[in-house]
Design an enzyme around this catalytic site. Structure first.
Site, PDB file in Angstrom:
ATOM      1  N   VAL A   8       0.862  -1.174   0.000  1.00  0.00           N
ATOM      2  CA  VAL A   8       0.000   0.000   0.000  1.00  0.00           C
ATOM      3  C   VAL A   8       0.899   1.225   0.000  1.00  0.00           C
ATOM      4  O   VAL A   8       2.051   1.175   0.437  1.00  0.00           O
ATOM      5  CB  VAL A   8      -0.971   0.039   1.211  1.00  0.00           C
ATOM      6  CG1 VAL A   8      -2.026  -1.049   1.096  1.00  0.00           C
ATOM      7  CG2 VAL A   8      -0.232  -0.077   2.519  1.00  0.00           C
ATOM      8  N   SER A   9       0.353   2.337  -0.500  1.00  0.00           N
ATOM      9  CA  SER A   9       1.181   3.521  -0.699  1.00  0.00           C
ATOM     10  C   SER A   9       1.419   4.333   0.562  1.00  0.00           C
ATOM     11  O   SER A   9       2.440   4.969   0.713  1.00  0.00           O
ATOM     12  CB  SER A   9       0.545   4.423  -1.756  1.00  0.00           C
ATOM     13  OG  SER A   9       0.474   3.727  -2.971  1.00  0.00           O
ATOM     14  N   THR A  10       0.472   4.362   1.472  1.00  0.00           N
ATOM     15  CA  THR A  10       0.613   5.200   2.665  1.00  0.00           C
ATOM     16  C   THR A  10       0.263   4.417   3.913  1.00  0.00           C
ATOM     17  O   THR A  10      -0.339   3.345   3.843  1.00  0.00           O
ATOM     18  CB  THR A  10      -0.313   6.436   2.597  1.00  0.00           C
ATOM     19  OG1 THR A  10      -1.670   5.986   2.607  1.00  0.00           O
ATOM     20  CG2 THR A  10      -0.058   7.263   1.350  1.00  0.00           C
ATOM     21  N   GLN A  13      -3.518   3.579   4.405  1.00  0.00           N
ATOM     22  CA  GLN A  13      -4.158   2.482   3.694  1.00  0.00           C
ATOM     23  C   GLN A  13      -3.934   1.170   4.428  1.00  0.00           C
ATOM     24  O   GLN A  13      -3.016   1.030   5.215  1.00  0.00           O
ATOM     25  CB  GLN A  13      -3.618   2.402   2.263  1.00  0.00           C
ATOM     26  CG  GLN A  13      -3.992   3.618   1.436  1.00  0.00           C
ATOM     27  CD  GLN A  13      -3.361   3.586   0.058  1.00  0.00           C
ATOM     28  OE1 GLN A  13      -2.300   2.990  -0.133  1.00  0.00           O
ATOM     29  NE2 GLN A  13      -4.015   4.227  -0.893  1.00  0.00           N
ATOM     30  N   SER A  36       5.277   4.122  -0.935  1.00  0.00           N
ATOM     31  CA  SER A  36       4.963   4.429  -2.328  1.00  0.00           C
ATOM     32  C   SER A  36       5.722   3.514  -3.282  1.00  0.00           C
ATOM     33  O   SER A  36       6.881   3.194  -3.051  1.00  0.00           O
ATOM     34  CB  SER A  36       5.312   5.890  -2.609  1.00  0.00           C
ATOM     35  OG  SER A  36       5.241   6.143  -3.991  1.00  0.00           O
TER      36      SER A  36
END
Length: 191
Positions: A8-10, A13, A36
């Site tokens: 997941v990017s952050t 999430q 990221s």
């Protein structure tokens, strides 16, 4: 053996959806990253690549969880293929261990190369059109010819330091030295 990879990017999430899908697909081990995809260093992916052996398959929920771009994805698939490791994407239903999965990736690779060539051709055509209209590319000169000559004259007079000349003219040292070299070069050509 199926080896899962989730990202997941952050921090906001959640990995639960991907974890559940990968577990349901039969992945024995799941490696994770919570950062990221633009970051080149992804420790979880690195661990998954170290863990997987020839004959294993790395499973991802979606292809965008594995790579930041089509070019990066193709490089990743090439690396996996070199190591004898397959790739399976659950959402896109792609599996490189099958003939049809390999075909799809070769088509992706050909499309990516075609796109790069089109961009290169368009860029070259644009540059040629600009040159035909008398435009030159690159950054504009910091000083016109008269100011360049003045900067060189100030340097030759040795009344000011290089720093002082640069501050007066609003240029950097490398630029000043470039003007000095150009002036000396023209002196040698026209004695």
């Amino acid at each position: 053996m199926l080896v899962g990879y989730a990202r997941v990017s952050t921090d906001d999430q959640n990995l639960n959806l991907q974890r559940d899908a990968l577990s349901q697909a039969g992945c024995e081990n799941i490696f994770e990253d919570q950062l990221s995809g633009a970051k080149a260093e992804r420790p979880g992916l690195h661990q998954a690549l170290q863990y997987a052996r020839a004959g294993d398959t790395i499973v991802v929920w979606r292809l965008d969880r594995l790579s930041r771009s089509l070019k990066d994805l193709i490089e990743m698939v090439t690396l996996l293929e070199f190591k004898g490791i397959g790739l399976k994407s659950l959402q896109e239903a792609i599996d490189t261990s099958s003939s049809s999965g390999k075909l799809i990736f070769h088509i992706f690779g050909a499309l990516a190369e075609f796109e790069r060539n089109l961009i290169r051709e368009r860029t070259q055509a644009g540059l040629q059109a600009a040159r035909a209209r008398g435009r030159k590319g690159g950054r504009p000169k910091a000083l016109n010819k008269d100011k360049q000559a003045l900067a060189v004259k100030l340097y030759d007079e040795k009344k000011h330091t290089v720093d002082q000349i640069c501050k007066m003219m609003g240029i950097s040292k490398p630029t000043l030295y470039k003007y000095i070299d150009a002036a000396k070069g023209s002196q040698w050509k026209n004695p």
